[in-house]
Design a protein around this motif. Sequence first.
Motif, PDB file in Angstrom:
ATOM      1  N   LYS A 202      47.024  54.704  45.850  1.00 29.87           N
ATOM      2  CA  LYS A 202      47.728  53.525  45.388  1.00 29.87           C
ATOM      3  C   LYS A 202      48.208  52.891  46.447  1.00 29.87           C
ATOM      4  O   LYS A 202      47.958  51.309  46.539  1.00 29.87           O
ATOM      5  CB  LYS A 202      48.898  54.161  44.633  1.00 29.87           C
ATOM      6  N   VAL A 203      48.888  53.311  47.657  1.00 28.25           N
ATOM      7  CA  VAL A 203      49.318  52.441  48.686  1.00 28.25           C
ATOM      8  C   VAL A 203      49.332  53.269  49.729  1.00 28.25           C
ATOM      9  O   VAL A 203      49.587  54.576  49.868  1.00 28.25           O
ATOM     10  CB  VAL A 203      50.549  51.899  48.444  1.00 28.25           C
ATOM     11  N   LYS A 248      44.539  51.075  46.655  1.00 32.48           N
ATOM     12  CA  LYS A 248      44.565  49.849  45.437  1.00 32.48           C
ATOM     13  C   LYS A 248      45.415  48.759  46.152  1.00 32.48           C
ATOM     14  O   LYS A 248      44.980  47.750  45.539  1.00 32.48           O
ATOM     15  CB  LYS A 248      44.983  50.269  44.326  1.00 32.48           C
ATOM     16  N   SER A 249      46.639  49.120  46.644  1.00 34.81           N
ATOM     17  CA  SER A 249      47.391  47.830  46.929  1.00 34.81           C
ATOM     18  C   SER A 249      47.818  47.825  48.667  1.00 34.81           C
ATOM     19  O   SER A 249      47.640  48.825  49.219  1.00 34.81           O
ATOM     20  CB  SER A 249      48.935  48.114  46.353  1.00 34.81           C
ATOM     21  N   ASP A 250      47.687  46.597  49.063  1.00 33.46           N
ATOM     22  CA  ASP A 250      47.951  46.512  50.425  1.00 33.46           C
ATOM     23  C   ASP A 250      48.802  45.265  50.799  1.00 33.46           C
ATOM     24  O   ASP A 250      48.104  44.184  50.454  1.00 33.46           O
ATOM     25  CB  ASP A 250      46.630  46.600  50.993  1.00 33.46           C
TER      26      ASP A 250
END
Length: 337
Positions: A202-203, A248-250
Motif C-alpha cells: 500500500k505505502v 500503490k500510494s506514494d
Amino acid sequence: MKDTASLISSLVAVVRDYGNMGFNDEHVQRWLDQFPEEHHKVILTELGNILDKAYLSEMETKRMISEIAADRNIFPEGVGEVRFMDPKQGKGTQKELLQLFDAVISEEHGISIEECGRGEPASYIYIDEAIWSGDRFISGMRTWVREFDDLHAISRMDIIVLAVHTRDLDYITEQMGKILPYTRISLWHFIEFENRLQHAKKVFEGYWPSSGLGYNEETTDYISHIVKMKSRTRDKEIPILRKSAHPKSDAYFTGSMNRKLVERLFLEKGVEIANHMKKPEVYMKPMGYDASRTLGFGSYLVSYMKISEHCPLVLWWEGDGWYPLFPRNEYEGPHPM
C-alpha cells in the motif's frame, strides 16, 4: 521539466541552512556529477520533491519546539514539574534540540531544563530528533532505568521526537512496556514515515529499491550475498527488493518509473561505496545503516543539524572517492535511535 540549473537552485532553496556549510549550487553540482549526466534532472526532481516534505529547517524545528513547550497535554502542570532525561549527556542532534528547548522555556517560562523536576519527580521527558530502528534508544533506556531502585517511581514517560519511522515501532512499544511496566508512556511526534516492510503493497515512505531492474554485476553480487544470509522463510516474508508494482500510494516521488531509477542509481553507487570502504562496517548498507538483513534503512529524513546514517550512503558518505551532498562532519556522535 526544468533545466538542471533551475532544479539545482530549487533544491538549494529547500536545504540552504544545512550544517552551517554555505550550501550552494556548486556544491550540489559537484555531488551530482558523480552520476551519469543523462539522469541528473530526474535525480534533482525526485530529491527536491522528497526534501521539500522531509527536510527540517532550523525555522521549522524551532516552531515545533515552541509547540511542544506550550502543549498542556505534555506539560499539564507546567514544564517545571517534569525532569528532562540526561540534559548534559545529549550528543549530536539531541544536544542541539535540548539547547533549543532550553532557550524556549527559559524565554517563555523563566526556567532552564536543568532546573525542571527538582526533588523526586514522577514524570520524565525524553527528547530527540527521530526514531529510526530504535535499537540504541531501547539500549539507552535499559541503562537509564538501572538508576532506580523502584520502577513504580516513574509514573509517566513522554518521548518527544520530531519524526518517527514506523518500521520497528511495534517492537519499540513492546520493549518499552517491558522496561517500564508501571509507567504511562506516550510518544509525541510531528512527522510519521510509514515504512513497515510488511505494508509496502500500500505505502512505503523510504528508499527501497525495486526488483526486476537489471542491476549491474557488482550490485547483483551484493544482493545475492544478503539473500544468502537470510532464511528462505524470512526472505519470503520481507524480500530484499520490493515488488515492482508496490507501493500503490506514494506522496514523495513524482512517479513509479522515476522512483525506480533514482533508487537503482542510489543502490548501485551505494554498493560501490560499501565495497570500497577502507574500514567497512557490517551494518553500513548501501541504503543506510541497518542491523537488519536489508539493503539499508533508507530514511528520507534530513534536518539542518545533520543527516542520519540511516539515509542512503550516496547522500552523506565522505571519502573513498565519494563526495557527499550532506556532509556529517559538523555533528559527530553515536548512531541515532
